[in-house]
Design a protein around this motif. Structure first.
Motif, PDB file in Angstrom:
ATOM      1  N   GLU A  46       0.733  -1.122  -0.003  1.00  0.00           N
ATOM      2  CA  GLU A  46       0.059   0.017   0.195  1.00  0.00           C
ATOM      3  C   GLU A  46       0.804   1.157   0.110  1.00  0.00           C
ATOM      4  OE1 GLU A  46      -2.311   0.753   3.426  1.00  0.00           O
ATOM      5  OE2 GLU A  46      -0.517  -0.140   4.801  1.00  0.00           O
ATOM      6  N   LEU A  47       0.150   2.213  -0.404  1.00  0.00           N
ATOM      7  CA  LEU A  47       1.187   3.549  -0.595  1.00  0.00           C
ATOM      8  C   LEU A  47       0.626   4.325   0.686  1.00  0.00           C
ATOM      9  CD1 LEU A  47       2.370   5.811  -2.261  1.00  0.00           C
ATOM     10  CD2 LEU A  47       0.251   6.482  -3.105  1.00  0.00           C
ATOM     11  N   VAL A  48       1.455   4.702   1.323  1.00  0.00           N
ATOM     12  CA  VAL A  48       1.472   5.455   2.824  1.00  0.00           C
ATOM     13  C   VAL A  48       1.686   6.868   2.692  1.00  0.00           C
ATOM     14  CG1 VAL A  48       1.506   3.328   4.090  1.00  0.00           C
ATOM     15  CG2 VAL A  48       3.534   5.029   3.748  1.00  0.00           C
ATOM     16  N   ALA A  49       2.584   7.398   1.710  1.00  0.00           N
ATOM     17  CA  ALA A  49       2.634   8.670   1.565  1.00  0.00           C
ATOM     18  C   ALA A  49       3.498   8.992   0.126  1.00  0.00           C
ATOM     19  CB  ALA A  49       3.851   9.138   2.632  1.00  0.00           C
ATOM     20  N   SER A  50       3.264  10.331  -0.291  1.00  0.00           N
ATOM     21  CA  SER A  50       3.604  10.659  -1.470  1.00  0.00           C
ATOM     22  C   SER A  50       4.111  12.049  -1.449  1.00  0.00           C
ATOM     23  CB  SER A  50       2.863  10.266  -2.691  1.00  0.00           C
ATOM     24  OG  SER A  50       1.699  11.098  -2.703  1.00  0.00           O
ATOM     25  N   ILE A  51       5.095  12.647  -2.155  1.00  0.00           N
ATOM     26  CA  ILE A  51       5.226  13.876  -2.449  1.00  0.00           C
ATOM     27  C   ILE A  51       5.497  14.206  -3.962  1.00  0.00           C
ATOM     28  CG2 ILE A  51       7.604  13.416  -1.986  1.00  0.00           C
ATOM     29  CD1 ILE A  51       8.149  16.169  -0.734  1.00  0.00           C
ATOM     30  N   HIS A  52       4.639  15.533  -4.372  1.00  0.00           N
ATOM     31  CA  HIS A  52       4.885  15.893  -5.564  1.00  0.00           C
ATOM     32  C   HIS A  52       6.223  16.690  -6.011  1.00  0.00           C
ATOM     33  CE1 HIS A  52       0.419  14.990  -6.688  1.00  0.00           C
ATOM     34  NE2 HIS A  52       0.693  14.489  -5.409  1.00  0.00           N
ATOM     35  N   ASN A  58       0.783  13.977   0.268  1.00  0.00           N
ATOM     36  CA  ASN A  58      -0.536  13.009   0.437  1.00  0.00           C
ATOM     37  C   ASN A  58       0.097  12.116   1.426  1.00  0.00           C
ATOM     38  OD1 ASN A  58      -0.858  14.130  -2.610  1.00  0.00           O
ATOM     39  ND2 ASN A  58      -2.731  14.098  -1.472  1.00  0.00           N
ATOM     40  N   TYR A  59      -1.006  11.752   2.458  1.00  0.00           N
ATOM     41  CA  TYR A  59      -0.866  10.569   3.289  1.00  0.00           C
ATOM     42  C   TYR A  59      -2.099   9.453   3.384  1.00  0.00           C
ATOM     43  CZ  TYR A  59       2.822  13.771   4.849  1.00  0.00           C
ATOM     44  OH  TYR A  59       4.231  14.412   4.934  1.00  0.00           O
ATOM     45  N   ALA A  60      -2.025   8.421   3.563  1.00  0.00           N
ATOM     46  CA  ALA A  60      -2.866   7.455   3.854  1.00  0.00           C
ATOM     47  C   ALA A  60      -3.532   7.900   5.002  1.00  0.00           C
ATOM     48  CB  ALA A  60      -2.248   6.190   3.765  1.00  0.00           C
TER      49      ALA A  60
END
Length: 114
Positions: A46-52, A58-60
């Protein structure tokens, strides 16, 4: 060839903190959205965090308020600061591009004891 190398995992008690690092090489990832994924035993990744690129994060829901993702494009590195860790955070953590991952690294094991 693109390569992602994760580090910083370990064994920590509930309530503790860890900082994960991911060093990217082989191509320029600075314009990619990058994320931290995790896979617990018997569960899907699962994706828990992302940064553009523009540092939009964005966070789960499960990690919101506890985890912070950041990046240093000059060092080709993405970080995940994890605070207030819970036993349910136990998993192998990987970094990769979002939404279409490239080849996966080995990940780094995070184990949270209760």
């Amino acid at each position: 060839q693109a390569q992602l190398v994760e580090s910083g995992g370990g064994l920590v008690q509930a309530g503790g903190s860890l900082r994960l690092s991911c060093v990217a090489s082989g191509r320029d990832f600075s314009s990619n959205r990058m994320g931290w994924y995790r896979q617990a035993p018997g569960k899907q990744r699962e994706l828990v965090a992302s940064i553009h690129y523009g540092n939009i994060r964005n966070y789960a829901d499960s990690v919101k308020g506890r985890f912070t993702i950041s990046r240093d494009n000059a060092k080709n590195t993405v970080y995940l600061q994890m605070n207030s860790l819970k036993p349910e955070d136990t998993a192998v953590y990987y970094c990769n591009t979002v939404p279409l991952p490239v080849g996966w690294g080995h990940g780094t094991q995070v184990t949270v004891s209760s």
